[in-house]
Motif scaffolding. Structure first.
Motif, PDB file in Angstrom:
ATOM      1  N   VAL A 201       0.865  -1.181   0.000  1.00 18.93           N
ATOM      2  CA  VAL A 201       0.000   0.000   0.000  1.00 18.93           C
ATOM      3  C   VAL A 201       0.900   1.228   0.000  1.00 18.93           C
ATOM      4  CG1 VAL A 201      -1.718   1.317   1.305  1.00 18.93           C
ATOM      5  CG2 VAL A 201      -1.875  -1.182   1.201  1.00 18.93           C
ATOM      6  N   THR A 202       0.831   2.014  -1.070  1.00 20.75           N
ATOM      7  CA  THR A 202       1.668   3.212  -1.168  1.00 20.75           C
ATOM      8  C   THR A 202       0.907   4.488  -0.843  1.00 20.75           C
ATOM      9  OG1 THR A 202       1.211   3.397  -3.536  1.00 20.75           O
ATOM     10  CG2 THR A 202       3.147   2.117  -2.879  1.00 20.75           C
ATOM     11  N   GLY A 203      -0.413   4.370  -0.697  1.00 18.53           N
ATOM     12  CA  GLY A 203      -1.223   5.520  -0.319  1.00 18.53           C
ATOM     13  C   GLY A 203      -2.660   5.096  -0.114  1.00 18.53           C
ATOM     14  N   ALA A 204      -3.377   5.802   0.744  1.00 16.19           N
ATOM     15  CA  ALA A 204      -4.783   5.478   0.987  1.00 16.19           C
ATOM     16  C   ALA A 204      -5.492   6.681   1.599  1.00 16.19           C
ATOM     17  CB  ALA A 204      -4.911   4.277   1.921  1.00 16.19           C
ATOM     18  N   THR A 205      -6.756   6.827   1.240  1.00 20.54           N
ATOM     19  CA  THR A 205      -7.614   7.868   1.808  1.00 20.54           C
ATOM     20  C   THR A 205      -8.951   7.249   2.159  1.00 20.54           C
ATOM     21  OG1 THR A 205      -6.602   9.423   0.264  1.00 20.54           O
ATOM     22  CG2 THR A 205      -8.550  10.178   1.445  1.00 20.54           C
ATOM     23  N   LEU A 206      -9.486   7.585   3.328  1.00 16.47           N
ATOM     24  CA  LEU A 206     -10.809   7.122   3.743  1.00 16.47           C
ATOM     25  C   LEU A 206     -11.675   8.319   4.116  1.00 16.47           C
ATOM     26  CD1 LEU A 206      -9.828   4.116   6.068  1.00 16.47           C
ATOM     27  CD2 LEU A 206     -10.759   3.968   3.746  1.00 16.47           C
ATOM     28  N   ARG A 207     -12.855   8.390   3.538  1.00 16.82           N
ATOM     29  CA  ARG A 207     -13.858   9.368   3.980  1.00 16.82           C
ATOM     30  C   ARG A 207     -14.579   8.765   5.176  1.00 16.82           C
ATOM     31  NH1 ARG A 207     -16.593  13.351   1.127  1.00 16.82           N
ATOM     32  NH2 ARG A 207     -18.585  12.319   1.533  1.00 16.82           N
ATOM     33  N   THR A 208     -14.547   9.456   6.308  1.00 11.03           N
ATOM     34  CA  THR A 208     -15.055   8.867   7.551  1.00 11.03           C
ATOM     35  C   THR A 208     -16.156   9.719   8.183  1.00 11.03           C
ATOM     36  OG1 THR A 208     -13.337   9.965   8.838  1.00 11.03           O
ATOM     37  CG2 THR A 208     -12.857   7.741   8.045  1.00 11.03           C
ATOM     38  N   ARG A 209     -17.000   9.043   8.947  1.00  9.20           N
ATOM     39  CA  ARG A 209     -18.061   9.691   9.702  1.00  9.20           C
ATOM     40  C   ARG A 209     -17.449  10.272  10.969  1.00  9.20           C
ATOM     41  NH1 ARG A 209     -23.134   5.722  10.372  1.00  9.20           N
ATOM     42  NH2 ARG A 209     -21.775   4.820  11.952  1.00  9.20           N
TER      43      ARG A 209
END
Length: 344
Positions: A201-209
């Motif tokens: 995994v070289t990058g990750a984004t999560l939209r979170t509550r």
């Protein structure tokens, strides 16, 4: 696969009266001559009875009671993700083969424990990623092997669905909710399928509550040992879409409706080059029936092949959850104020 009448069907108990079991998996099991659905268990007697009436099997109240039955040799577990490890482990400990809904567990460590338990007892453990049983993916693999798109450079994969009903369990953090464990594992598993297990995994984004950190959607970037790059999208916040594309130095191959195409649908592959486009139409296939047929075949197959520690289904399940763990660790979390059900 035709049923060998000298081999009795695998006697299956369903541990949990879930929607996926009602809509997809138990109908496939009842259509499969190699499987006999013996009983369905629910904590709610009315739900168990509803299943039993439809599928012509016994109704059982309580999950332990199902595992105590002597007429069941395999268990299908469609419970929420957070309960997978507990009940799959109990079923394996009781000497039952297990077909478990995806993902196999919520962490790679849990998956390692389950696969080790299955191997130590010589039992079949399969993760119910039904899309992998559609023959179209074999056709894609053959096109890659034949060099149809040249040398592979990139993989793009997406699985997004519209917002769920407010009371859906996938909005409950404590039950293993969130988009990563539900829709996100599909593009991750697609990447493992085509690129192998050596993924970072070289990058990750999560939209979170904001109120609880539950992830509603996300993006992941991966790099394979071979140098191939992957970009993945998933979530509960979109118009429905399930597709992947493999981009080589000669052409780009795209597949749509990659998660659950109707059994009667003739699926197609699109190959785009700079100055031409080719569409390959493939015959219909029932991936749900193929999945349960393969599970039964593994149970009725050579026992000597179990317990070797080399089951590719096990290794791929662990690899996928290792990526899930890495996404959780590395992700930039973007709060999405006002989004997602407020009464979940």
């Amino acid at each position: 696969m035709t049923h060998d009448h000298g081999t009795p069907p695998v006697r299956v108990g369903v541990l949990g009266a879930a929607s996926i079991a009602w809509r997809r998996v138990v109908p496939a099991m009842t259509a499969c001559p190699d499987v006999d659905v013996v009983a369905v268990a629910s904590r709610d007697p009315r739900r168990a009875r509803r299943f039993a009436d439809r599928f012509g099997c016994a109704a059982v109240t309580g999950y332990e009671a199902l595992l105590e039955r002597t007429d069941i040799e395999a268990v299908y577990v469609p419970l929420p993700a957070a309960l997978h490890h507990t009940w799959a482990a109990r079923a394996l400990a009781a000497g039952r083969h297990v077909l478990i809904e995806k993902p196999m567990a919520t962490t790679a460590e849990e998956a390692r424990e389950l696969t080790a338990l299955a191997e130590s007892r010589g039992l079949v453990l399969r993760e119910n990623f039904m899309f992998l049983h559609h023959p179209r993916h074999r056709a894609v693999t053959e096109l890659l092997r034949d060099g149809r798109i040249g040398r592979l450079r990139m993989l793009h994969a997406s699985f997004c669905v519209p917002p769920l009903p407010p009371d859906d369990i996938r909005y409950t953090l404590g039950l293993g909710g969130g988009a990563l464990l539900d829709t996100g594992v599909y593009p991750l598993r697609t990447a493992v399928h085509f690129l192998g297990r050596g993924l970072r995994v070289t990058g990750a984004t999560l939209r979170t509550r904001p109120r609880d950190g539950l992830d509603l959607s996300g993006q992941v970037l991966l790099a394979a040992d071979s140098g191939v790059l992957a970009s993945l999208d998933f979530g509960f916040e979109h118009g429905y879409g399930a597709r992947y594309a493999l981009w080589g130095d000669r052409a780009r191959l795209t597949a749509d409706q990659t998660v659950s195409p109707p059994a009667e649908l003739r699926t197609q592959l699109r190959i785009e080059e700079q100055d031409r486009e080719e569409r390959l139409l493939l015959p219909p296939a029932d991936q749900f029936l193929a999945c349960v047929t393969e599970f039964a075949a593994a149970i009725r197959g050579p026992v000597a092949s179990r317990g070797t520690g080399r089951d590719p289904w096990h290794a791929d399940a662990v690899a996928t959850l290792e990526l899930v763990d890495a996404v959780r660790e590395r992700a930039v979390r973007v709060p999405c104020e006002g989004d997602g059900p407020q009464n979940a």
